[in-house]
Design an enzyme around this catalytic site. Structure first.
Site, PDB file in Angstrom:
ATOM      1  CG  HIS A  86      75.698  38.462  29.156  1.00 36.38           C
ATOM      2  ND1 HIS A  86      76.194  38.661  30.966  1.00 36.38           N
ATOM      3  CD2 HIS A  86      74.694  40.050  29.560  1.00 36.38           C
ATOM      4  CE1 HIS A  86      74.614  38.707  30.966  1.00 36.38           C
ATOM      5  NE2 HIS A  86      74.200  38.850  30.998  1.00 36.38           N
TER       6      HIS A  86
ATOM      7  CG  ASN B 173      73.143  36.652  34.213  1.00 36.37           C
ATOM      8  OD1 ASN B 173      73.269  38.152  35.112  1.00 36.37           O
ATOM      9  ND2 ASN B 173      72.246  37.067  32.980  1.00 36.37           N
TER      10      ASN B 173
ATOM     11  CD  GLU C 114      79.349  36.940  31.933  1.00 38.96           C
ATOM     12  OE1 GLU C 114      80.008  36.230  32.852  1.00 38.96           O
ATOM     13  OE2 GLU C 114      77.761  36.831  31.594  1.00 38.96           O
TER      14      GLU C 114
ATOM     15  CB  SER D 248      70.345  37.925  30.645  1.00 35.65           C
ATOM     16  OG  SER D 248      70.382  39.112  31.193  1.00 35.65           O
TER      17      SER D 248
HETATM   18  C1  LIG Z   1      64.216  40.522  44.305  1.00 40.47           C
HETATM   19  C2  LIG Z   1      64.453  40.006  42.752  1.00 40.47           C
HETATM   20  C3  LIG Z   1      64.857  39.035  42.505  1.00 40.47           C
HETATM   21  C4  LIG Z   1      64.194  38.638  40.935  1.00 40.47           C
HETATM   22  C5  LIG Z   1      64.693  37.485  40.647  1.00 40.47           C
HETATM   23  C6  LIG Z   1      65.678  37.549  39.086  1.00 40.47           C
HETATM   24  C7  LIG Z   1      66.397  36.957  38.686  1.00 40.47           C
HETATM   25  C8  LIG Z   1      67.411  37.553  37.330  1.00 40.47           C
HETATM   26  C9  LIG Z   1      68.774  38.242  37.839  1.00 40.47           C
HETATM   27  C10 LIG Z   1      69.182  38.300  36.545  1.00 40.47           C
HETATM   28  C11 LIG Z   1      69.743  40.391  35.986  1.00 40.47           C
HETATM   29  C12 LIG Z   1      70.803  39.678  34.658  1.00 40.47           C
HETATM   30  C13 LIG Z   1      70.257  41.442  33.844  1.00 40.47           C
HETATM   31  C14 LIG Z   1      71.834  40.802  33.002  1.00 40.47           C
HETATM   32  O1  LIG Z   1      71.788  39.581  32.118  1.00 40.47           O
HETATM   33  C15 LIG Z   1      73.485  41.434  33.990  1.00 40.47           C
HETATM   34  C16 LIG Z   1      73.517  42.615  34.560  1.00 40.47           C
HETATM   35  O2  LIG Z   1      73.677  43.326  34.011  1.00 40.47           O
HETATM   36  S1  LIG Z   1      73.182  42.591  36.244  1.00 40.47           S
HETATM   37  C17 LIG Z   1      73.406  44.101  36.857  1.00 40.47           C
HETATM   38  C18 LIG Z   1      75.384  44.205  36.482  1.00 40.47           C
HETATM   39  N1  LIG Z   1      75.239  45.928  37.613  1.00 40.47           N
HETATM   40  C19 LIG Z   1      75.589  45.718  38.507  1.00 40.47           C
HETATM   41  O3  LIG Z   1      75.600  45.070  39.695  1.00 40.47           O
HETATM   42  C20 LIG Z   1      75.094  46.952  39.240  1.00 40.47           C
HETATM   43  C21 LIG Z   1      74.914  47.986  39.794  1.00 40.47           C
HETATM   44  N2  LIG Z   1      75.221  48.837  41.071  1.00 40.47           N
HETATM   45  C22 LIG Z   1      76.523  49.660  40.918  1.00 40.47           C
HETATM   46  O4  LIG Z   1      77.587  49.501  40.157  1.00 40.47           O
HETATM   47  C23 LIG Z   1      76.386  51.497  41.271  1.00 40.47           C
HETATM   48  O5  LIG Z   1      75.100  51.554  41.537  1.00 40.47           O
HETATM   49  C24 LIG Z   1      76.010  52.329  39.993  1.00 40.47           C
HETATM   50  C25 LIG Z   1      75.098  51.540  39.038  1.00 40.47           C
HETATM   51  C26 LIG Z   1      77.253  52.592  39.329  1.00 40.47           C
HETATM   52  C27 LIG Z   1      75.328  53.544  40.263  1.00 40.47           C
HETATM   53  O6  LIG Z   1      76.650  54.126  40.855  1.00 40.47           O
HETATM   54  P1  LIG Z   1      75.739  55.029  42.623  1.00 40.47           P
HETATM   55  O7  LIG Z   1      77.044  55.389  43.468  1.00 40.47           O
HETATM   56  O8  LIG Z   1      74.897  53.898  43.145  1.00 40.47           O
HETATM   57  O9  LIG Z   1      75.341  56.010  41.605  1.00 40.47           O
HETATM   58  P2  LIG Z   1      75.967  57.239  41.375  1.00 40.47           P
HETATM   59  O10 LIG Z   1      74.514  57.338  40.551  1.00 40.47           O
HETATM   60  O11 LIG Z   1      76.630  58.083  42.402  1.00 40.47           O
HETATM   61  O12 LIG Z   1      77.288  56.577  40.182  1.00 40.47           O
HETATM   62  C28 LIG Z   1      77.842  56.697  40.710  1.00 40.47           C
HETATM   63  C29 LIG Z   1      78.868  57.005  39.171  1.00 40.47           C
HETATM   64  O13 LIG Z   1      78.360  56.767  37.834  1.00 40.47           O
HETATM   65  C30 LIG Z   1      78.415  57.361  37.370  1.00 40.47           C
HETATM   66  N3  LIG Z   1      77.121  56.565  35.935  1.00 40.47           N
HETATM   67  C31 LIG Z   1      76.746  56.321  36.390  1.00 40.47           C
HETATM   68  N4  LIG Z   1      75.364  55.515  36.169  1.00 40.47           N
HETATM   69  C32 LIG Z   1      76.366  55.952  34.879  1.00 40.47           C
HETATM   70  C33 LIG Z   1      76.023  56.270  33.168  1.00 40.47           C
HETATM   71  N5  LIG Z   1      74.970  55.346  33.065  1.00 40.47           N
HETATM   72  N6  LIG Z   1      76.659  56.679  32.788  1.00 40.47           N
HETATM   73  C34 LIG Z   1      77.398  57.143  33.317  1.00 40.47           C
HETATM   74  N7  LIG Z   1      77.655  57.152  34.392  1.00 40.47           N
HETATM   75  C35 LIG Z   1      77.468  56.821  35.057  1.00 40.47           C
HETATM   76  C36 LIG Z   1      77.762  58.896  38.159  1.00 40.47           C
HETATM   77  O14 LIG Z   1      77.691  59.788  37.378  1.00 40.47           O
HETATM   78  C37 LIG Z   1      78.575  58.758  39.393  1.00 40.47           C
HETATM   79  O15 LIG Z   1      79.870  59.484  38.758  1.00 40.47           O
HETATM   80  P3  LIG Z   1      81.050  60.340  40.029  1.00 40.47           P
HETATM   81  O16 LIG Z   1      79.400  60.987  40.351  1.00 40.47           O
HETATM   82  O17 LIG Z   1      81.462  59.022  41.049  1.00 40.47           O
HETATM   83  O18 LIG Z   1      81.630  61.547  39.084  1.00 40.47           O
HETATM   84  N1  LIG Z   2      68.727  44.766  31.495  1.00 46.56           N
HETATM   85  C1  LIG Z   2      69.610  44.382  32.073  1.00 46.56           C
HETATM   86  O1  LIG Z   2      70.295  44.591  33.136  1.00 46.56           O
HETATM   87  C2  LIG Z   2      70.205  44.079  30.730  1.00 46.56           C
HETATM   88  C3  LIG Z   2      71.702  43.118  30.864  1.00 46.56           C
HETATM   89  C4  LIG Z   2      72.652  42.785  30.539  1.00 46.56           C
HETATM   90  C5  LIG Z   2      71.705  42.098  29.209  1.00 46.56           C
HETATM   91  N2  LIG Z   2      70.547  42.231  29.384  1.00 46.56           N
HETATM   92  C6  LIG Z   2      69.712  41.746  28.215  1.00 46.56           C
HETATM   93  O2  LIG Z   2      69.741  42.733  27.532  1.00 46.56           O
HETATM   94  C7  LIG Z   2      68.618  42.192  25.670  1.00 46.56           C
HETATM   95  C8  LIG Z   2      68.417  43.784  26.080  1.00 46.56           C
HETATM   96  O3  LIG Z   2      67.417  44.014  27.402  1.00 46.56           O
HETATM   97  P1  LIG Z   2      67.404  46.156  28.114  1.00 46.56           P
HETATM   98  O4  LIG Z   2      67.154  45.803  29.255  1.00 46.56           O
HETATM   99  O5  LIG Z   2      68.314  47.116  27.162  1.00 46.56           O
HETATM  100  O6  LIG Z   2      65.967  46.257  27.147  1.00 46.56           O
HETATM  101  P2  LIG Z   2      64.976  47.248  27.094  1.00 46.56           P
HETATM  102  O7  LIG Z   2      63.483  46.590  26.946  1.00 46.56           O
HETATM  103  O8  LIG Z   2      65.753  48.332  28.154  1.00 46.56           O
HETATM  104  O9  LIG Z   2      65.520  47.143  25.352  1.00 46.56           O
HETATM  105  C9  LIG Z   2      65.129  46.462  24.553  1.00 46.56           C
HETATM  106  C10 LIG Z   2      64.537  47.199  23.389  1.00 46.56           C
HETATM  107  O10 LIG Z   2      64.549  46.701  22.188  1.00 46.56           O
HETATM  108  C11 LIG Z   2      63.401  47.011  21.409  1.00 46.56           C
HETATM  109  N3  LIG Z   2      63.012  45.807  20.779  1.00 46.56           N
HETATM  110  C12 LIG Z   2      62.600  44.981  20.482  1.00 46.56           C
HETATM  111  N4  LIG Z   2      62.108  44.353  19.530  1.00 46.56           N
HETATM  112  C13 LIG Z   2      62.800  44.934  18.597  1.00 46.56           C
HETATM  113  C14 LIG Z   2      63.506  44.000  17.139  1.00 46.56           C
HETATM  114  N5  LIG Z   2      62.689  43.358  16.912  1.00 46.56           N
HETATM  115  N6  LIG Z   2      63.849  44.832  16.291  1.00 46.56           N
HETATM  116  C15 LIG Z   2      64.624  46.365  16.422  1.00 46.56           C
HETATM  117  N7  LIG Z   2      64.366  46.698  18.085  1.00 46.56           N
HETATM  118  C16 LIG Z   2      63.646  45.802  19.056  1.00 46.56           C
HETATM  119  C17 LIG Z   2      62.079  47.704  22.213  1.00 46.56           C
HETATM  120  O11 LIG Z   2      61.502  48.646  21.077  1.00 46.56           O
HETATM  121  C18 LIG Z   2      63.485  48.515  23.044  1.00 46.56           C
HETATM  122  O12 LIG Z   2      63.635  49.822  22.749  1.00 46.56           O
HETATM  123  C19 LIG Z   2      67.766  41.861  26.520  1.00 46.56           C
HETATM  124  O13 LIG Z   2      67.847  39.982  25.916  1.00 46.56           O
HETATM  125  C20 LIG Z   2      68.234  40.799  27.805  1.00 46.56           C
HETATM  126  O14 LIG Z   2      68.027  39.914  29.135  1.00 46.56           O
HETATM  127  C21 LIG Z   2      69.845  43.075  29.721  1.00 46.56           C
END
Ligand SMILES: CCCCCCCCCCCCC[C@H](O)CC(=O)SCCNC(=O)CCNC(=O)[C@H](O)C(C)(C)COP(=O)(O)OP(=O)(O)OC[C@H]1O[C@@H](n2cnc3c(N)ncnc32)[C@H](O)[C@@H]1OP(=O)(O)O
Ligand SMILES: NC(=O)c1ccc[n+]([C@@H]2O[C@H](COP(=O)([O-])OP(=O)(O)OC[C@H]3O[C@@H](n4cnc5c(N)ncnc54)[C@H](O)[C@@H]3O)[C@@H](O)[C@H]2O)c1
Length: 309
Positions: free
Chosen positions: A165, A215, A177, A144
Site C-alpha cells: 500500500h 487508513n 505498508e 486502500s
Molecule cells: C472530507 C471528505 C471525507 C470523505 C471520506 C473518505 C474517507 C476515505 C479516506 C481514505 C483515503 C485513502 C487513500 C489512500 O489509501 C492512502 C493515501 O494515499 S492518503 C494520502 C496521503 N497523502 C497525503 O497526505 C499528502 C499530503 N500532502 C502533502 O504531503 C503535500 O501537500 C504535497 C502533496 C507533497 C505537496 O506539497 P505542497 O508543499 O503542498 O505543494 P508543492 O506543489 O509546493 O510541492 C512541494 C514539493 O513536492 C514536490 N512534488 C509534489 N508533488 C509531486 C509529484 N507528484 N512528483 C514530484 N514532485 C512532487 C514539488 O515539486 C515541490 O518540490 P519543491 O518545490 O519543494 O522542490
Molecule cells: N488515490 C489515492 O490516493 C490512493 C492511495 C493509495 C491507494 N490507492 C488505491 O490504488 C488503486 C488505484 O487508485 P488510483 O487513485 O490510482 O485510481 P485511478 O482512477 O487514478 O486509476 C485507476 C486506473 O486503473 C485503470 N483500470 C481500471 N480497471 C482496469 C483493468 N481491469 N485493467 C487495467 N487497468 C484498469 C483505469 O483505466 C485507471 O487508469 C485503488 O485500489 C485505490 O484504492 C489510491
C-alpha cells in the site's frame, strides 16, 4: 466477530518458494497510483511494464511520469540540468507500456495492481493473470481498503500474494505498508519488504485488517470532518485551515479528498459501510454521493469539494 474487530492468524505457510529479487515489475493500472509507483520503480533501476485499458490512458500516464520527473530533477540536479535530462531519459527507457496484461506478465517477478477499488474487478484480474504469470512471480495489491485475503482468493498462489500500500503522491510519500495475510509466505513478505526498501521507501509491516494502519486511523478522521461540515458546524475552508494550522497536516481533509479522488473515497466508504452497517462513521454522506454522481471527482476532473480550473 465483526469485520472491524477480527483477529488475524499470522502463520507463514511452508512454501518452498525462494525469496524473489524483484527486477521486472508489471504494474496494472496507470492512474495516479500506478503511474507514481511506475515512476519510482523505474527511477530505482527496475524494468517496468505499465498496463492500462487504452493507449490514450497510457500516453497520459507516461506524460504524468515525465512531468513529475521534471519536478524531481529540478531539485536533485539543480546545478546540472543536462544530467537531469539524461536521468529522465534513462528512467523513461525503463518504462514500457501495454494494453495487454497477458503479454506483460510472463516475465514478471512482481505483478502489482493499482486499478479501481472494486473487489470483483480485482479478483477477476488476478484470477486471469494467475494462469499466465511464472510460478515464482509475486502478486500484490495496492488496495486502500479491501482485504488482501479476499483479493488473493481468486488465485492459486496465496503464499505468493501480499499487499503493498503506497501513498499519494507516490514520488513524495516515503511510507509503504507491506501486508501479509495468514497465507503469505515469509519469503514473499521479505521480498516485498526488500522491494519497498529498494524503491527508497520506508516499509511498515501490517496485518490484513481493515484499513491496515494508516487508513484505519485516517478514514474515521476524514469522515468526522465531513459530518462536522454537513451539520453546519464548519465551512470546508475553515476545517481545512484548522487542520493545517492547528494540527500541522500538509493538507486539510477536503483538500486531501480532492487529491485522492472522490470516487476512490466513495468506494472505500461504501465497502466499509456494507461490512459494518451499524457503524455511524461509515453511514452514507449525501454530499459525497452528490459530488460523485455529478462526476465531480476532485482534482483529476477539475472539480470536487473545490474547483481547480
Ligand atoms: C472530507 C471528505 C471525507 C470523505 C471520506 C473518505 C474517507 C476515505 C479516506 C481514505 C483515503 C485513502 C487513500 C489512500 O489509501 C492512502 C493515501 O494515499 S492518503 C494520502 C496521503 N497523502 C497525503 O497526505 C499528502 C499530503 N500532502 C502533502 O504531503 C503535500 O501537500 C504535497 C502533496 C507533497 C505537496 O506539497 P505542497 O508543499 O503542498 O505543494 P508543492 O506543489 O509546493 O510541492 C512541494 C514539493 O513536492 C514536490 N512534488 C509534489 N508533488 C509531486 C509529484 N507528484 N512528483 C514530484 N514532485 C512532487 C514539488 O515539486 C515541490 O518540490 P519543491 O518545490 O519543494 O522542490
Ligand atoms: N488515490 C489515492 O490516493 C490512493 C492511495 C493509495 C491507494 N490507492 C488505491 O490504488 C488503486 C488505484 O487508485 P488510483 O487513485 O490510482 O485510481 P485511478 O482512477 O487514478 O486509476 C485507476 C486506473 O486503473 C485503470 N483500470 C481500471 N480497471 C482496469 C483493468 N481491469 N485493467 C487495467 N487497468 C484498469 C483505469 O483505466 C485507471 O487508469 C485503488 O485500489 C485505490 O484504492 C489510491
Amino acid at each position: 466477530m465483526s469485520f472491524f474487530s477480527h483477529q488475524i492468524r499470522r502463520s507463514f505457510s511452508s512454501s518452498a518458494v525462494r525469496r524473489v529479487v524483484i527486477k521486472n515489475v508489471t504494474i496494472i493500472g496507470g492512474g495516479q497510483m500506478g503511474a507514481g509507483i511506475a515512476q519510482v520503480a523505474a527511477s530505482t533501476g527496475h524494468s517496468v511494464t505499465l498496463v492500462d485499458t487504452s493507449e490514450d490512458i497510457l500516453k497520459k500516464s507516461v506524460k504524468g511520469i515525465e512531468g513529475s520527473l521534471k519536478r524531481v530533477v529540478k531539485k536533485k540536479f539543480a546545478d546540472k540540468p543536462e544530467a537531469g535530462e539524461e536521468f529522465i531519459q534513462k528512467v523513461l527507457q525503463n518504462v514500457s507500456t501495454s494494453t495487454d496484461p497477458a503479454a506483460a506478465v510472463p516475465t514478471s517477478d512482481l505483478v502489482l495492481e493499482a486499478i479501481v477499488e472494486n473487489l470483483n474487478v480485482k479478483q477477476d484480474l488476478f484470477g486471469r493473470l494467475d494462469k499466465l504469470a511464472p510460478k515464482h512471480s509475486i502478486f500484490a495489491s495496492n488496495t486502500s481498503s479491501l482485504p488482501i485475503t479476499d483479493i488473493a482468493s481468486s488465485t492459486s498462489r496465496q503464499d505468493r500474494f501480499g499487499g503493498l500500500h503506497f501513498f499519494n503522491p507516490v514520488p513524495m510519500m516515503k511510507l509503504v505498508e507491506v501486508i501479509a495475510t495468514s497465507a503469505t509466505s515469509q519469503e514473499t513478505f521479505d521480498s516485498l519488504l526488500n522491494f519497498s526498501k529498494a524503491l527508497g521507501k520506508t516499509p511498515v509491516s501490517c496485518k490484513d485488517t481493515p484499513g491496515f494502519i494508516v487508513n484505519r486511523l485516517l478514514v474515521p478522521y476524514m469522515m468526522e470532518a465531513l459530518r462536522l461540515h454537513e451539520r453546519g458546524h464548519g465551512s470546508k475552508e475553515d476545517i481545512d485551515i484548522a487542520m493545517k494550522l492547528g494540527a500541522g497536516y500538509p493538507m486539510g481533509p477536503f483538500e486531501l479528498s480532492d487529491y485522492v479522488g472522490l470516487d476512490t473515497m466513495k468506494f472505500i466508504i461504501d465497502g466499509w459501510s456494507e461490512k459494518d452497517p451499524d457503524n455511524p462513521i461509515f453511514a452514507q454522506s449525501e454530499l459525497l454521493n452528490k459530488l460523485v454522481a455529478e462526476g465531480k471527482l476532485g482534482k483529476k476532473t477539475g472539480e470536487g469539494f473545490y474547483k481547480y480550473k
